[in-house]
Design a protein around this motif. Structure first.
Motif, PDB file in Angstrom:
ATOM      1  N   UNK A   1       0.835  -1.206   0.000  1.00  0.00           N
ATOM      2  CA  UNK A   1       0.000   0.000   0.000  1.00  0.00           C
ATOM      3  C   UNK A   1       0.867   1.253   0.000  1.00  0.00           C
ATOM      4  N   UNK A   2       1.945   1.242   0.799  1.00  0.00           N
ATOM      5  CA  UNK A   2       2.837   2.390   0.852  1.00  0.00           C
ATOM      6  C   UNK A   2       3.514   2.623  -0.499  1.00  0.00           C
TER       7      UNK A   2
ATOM      8  N   UNK B   1     -11.743 -16.347  -7.846  1.00  0.00           N
ATOM      9  CA  UNK B   1     -13.005 -15.636  -7.666  1.00  0.00           C
ATOM     10  C   UNK B   1     -12.828 -14.410  -6.781  1.00  0.00           C
ATOM     11  N   UNK B   2     -12.030 -14.544  -5.743  1.00  0.00           N
ATOM     12  CA  UNK B   2     -11.791 -13.394  -4.875  1.00  0.00           C
ATOM     13  C   UNK B   2     -11.124 -12.251  -5.605  1.00  0.00           C
ATOM     14  N   UNK B   3     -10.115 -12.580  -6.421  1.00  0.00           N
ATOM     15  CA  UNK B   3      -9.442 -11.538  -7.189  1.00  0.00           C
ATOM     16  C   UNK B   3     -10.361 -10.947  -8.252  1.00  0.00           C
TER      17      UNK B   3
ATOM     18  N   UNK C   1      -6.627   4.712  -4.822  1.00  0.00           N
ATOM     19  CA  UNK C   1      -6.176   4.191  -3.541  1.00  0.00           C
ATOM     20  C   UNK C   1      -7.195   3.234  -2.936  1.00  0.00           C
ATOM     21  N   UNK C   2      -8.482   3.516  -3.141  1.00  0.00           N
ATOM     22  CA  UNK C   2      -9.500   2.577  -2.669  1.00  0.00           C
ATOM     23  C   UNK C   2      -9.376   1.238  -3.382  1.00  0.00           C
ATOM     24  N   UNK C   3      -9.090   1.272  -4.680  1.00  0.00           N
ATOM     25  CA  UNK C   3      -8.922   0.033  -5.439  1.00  0.00           C
ATOM     26  C   UNK C   3      -7.685  -0.737  -4.966  1.00  0.00           C
ATOM     27  N   UNK C   4      -6.609   0.004  -4.677  1.00  0.00           N
ATOM     28  CA  UNK C   4      -5.392  -0.642  -4.168  1.00  0.00           C
ATOM     29  C   UNK C   4      -5.677  -1.343  -2.842  1.00  0.00           C
ATOM     30  N   UNK C   5      -6.323  -0.615  -1.932  1.00  0.00           N
ATOM     31  CA  UNK C   5      -6.628  -1.195  -0.623  1.00  0.00           C
ATOM     32  C   UNK C   5      -7.595  -2.361  -0.748  1.00  0.00           C
TER      33      UNK C   5
ATOM     34  N   UNK D   1      -7.850  -4.494  -3.357  1.00  0.00           N
ATOM     35  CA  UNK D   1      -7.138  -5.674  -3.853  1.00  0.00           C
ATOM     36  C   UNK D   1      -6.204  -6.254  -2.792  1.00  0.00           C
ATOM     37  N   UNK D   2      -5.549  -5.395  -2.037  1.00  0.00           N
ATOM     38  CA  UNK D   2      -4.668  -5.881  -0.968  1.00  0.00           C
ATOM     39  C   UNK D   2      -5.480  -6.618   0.095  1.00  0.00           C
TER      40      UNK D   2
END
Length: 325
Positions: A16-17, A250-252, A294-298, A300-301
């Motif tokens: 994330x960083x 499926x999760x991804x 950033x919402x999409x990054x968080x 997926x993480x």
């Protein structure tokens, strides 16, 4: 297992960083939003005032530190266009996109899993070959073209379903949802089917490949040799083992449904995050773009972290490997 999860949590934070740097630099070096926000005939003093107000006159590293500080406080800045907090704009549109993505994923699982199981258990049947041929179409047809054909057939020609909008909604837990009303469901069907087409084909082919891989295994032969019924062999041994890759993918794919539903939302005028991000890109509304990315990054993480946990629970070998390290 606890040490493994802690290590993955630290890795997630580092990802994330790192993505904050990539997202910030990628967005900040593209275009100048001031050129869009103010009148071209404005004076240099007015131009400089707007630049200073937006903080664009500061060095990039200072802008990044301000951006990073805002993230820790849940503040992505104020939208240049809507003059509202960027995060609140995203959250307002999130339920519509989330509803569409969850419905599409549900369709993909309900349709793709049993069809893939059938095609894997009976690969030589004509019906199985037809199913696999249909899955190729699901992969090949462009989403925007399928959406337009859906509208032309079911809305224009047959008049069965509405061509756009979200329809009537009802409130649940303080949020409006379309699936709670008959009119909302009618509006939800076409965009959900359009979004689910590719994912259904993916789940179908993944399930079939998993069945073909599991069936020749020794434990399946041993289960049949013990006299277990075919249904028990399939649902206890085959299905349980092929669910490991299915759950992972499926999760991804759920994350990708949320992140990449832009085309479907645009075609069907679905008021989700996709339409908002397209408008924000056209107007260089940086706070909204950054908040969305950033919402999409968080997302997926977080999904990867949850998938790791589910994978560990489904496959005992993962827990054994972890203990051995």
């Amino acid at each position: 297992m606890l040490a493994s999860l802690l290590r993955r949590l630290i890795q997630a934070i580092m990802v994330i960083l790192a993505m904050t740097i990539i997202v910030f630099v990628g967005v900040s070096v593209i275009g100048n939003p001031v050129d869009i926000l103010i009148n071209p005939d404005a004076s240099q003093a007015e131009y400089a005032r707007v630049v200073a107000h937006l903080g664009l006159d500061r060095p990039l590293w200072q802008q990044y530190l301000m951006f990073l500080q805002g993230i820790f406080h849940g503040d992505f800045g104020t939208s240049f266009v809507y003059n509202k907090p960027a995060l609140s704009l995203i959250v307002e549109r999130l339920p519509a996109t989330l509803e569409l993505a969850m419905t599409a994923l549900l369709i993909a699982i309900v349709v793709g899993l049993p069809l893939g199981l059938y095609a894997g258990l009976h690969p030589e049947r004509l019906s199985s070959r037809l199913i696999m041929s249909g899955s190729i179409l699901g992969f090949s047809l462009p989403t925007f073209w399928v959406g337009l054909m859906f509208i032309l057939l079911f809305s224009v020609q047959l008049g069965w379903l509405p061509s756009g909008g979200r329809g009537e909604t009802a409130s649940l837990f303080g949020t409006n949802w379309s699936f709670l009303t008959a009119d909302g469901l009618h509006h939800l069907i076409l965009p959900a089917l359009n979004l689910a087409l590719f994912k259904t084909s993916l789940v179908l082919r993944l399930t079939r490949a998993g069945v073909q891989e599991v069936l020749p295994q020794d434990y399946i032969k041993f289960a049949r040799a013990k006299g277990l019924s075919e249904n028990r062999v399939i649902y206890t041994h085959v299905l349980k083992n092929l669910m490991i890759p299915v759950v992972t993918i499926t999760g991804l794919e759920f994350g990708s449904l949320i992140a990449f539903s832009v085309v479907t939302e645009s075609i069907f005028a679905w008021p989700g995050m996709g339409k908002l991000i397209i408008d924000s890109i056209n107007t260089l509304d940086r706070p909204v773009i950054v908040a969305y990315l950033m919402m999409m990054v968080m997302l997926f993480v977080a999904l990867n972290f949850i998938i790791d946990i589910c994978y560990t629970l489904l496959d005992p070998r993962v827990r054994l490997d972890t203990k051995g390290k």
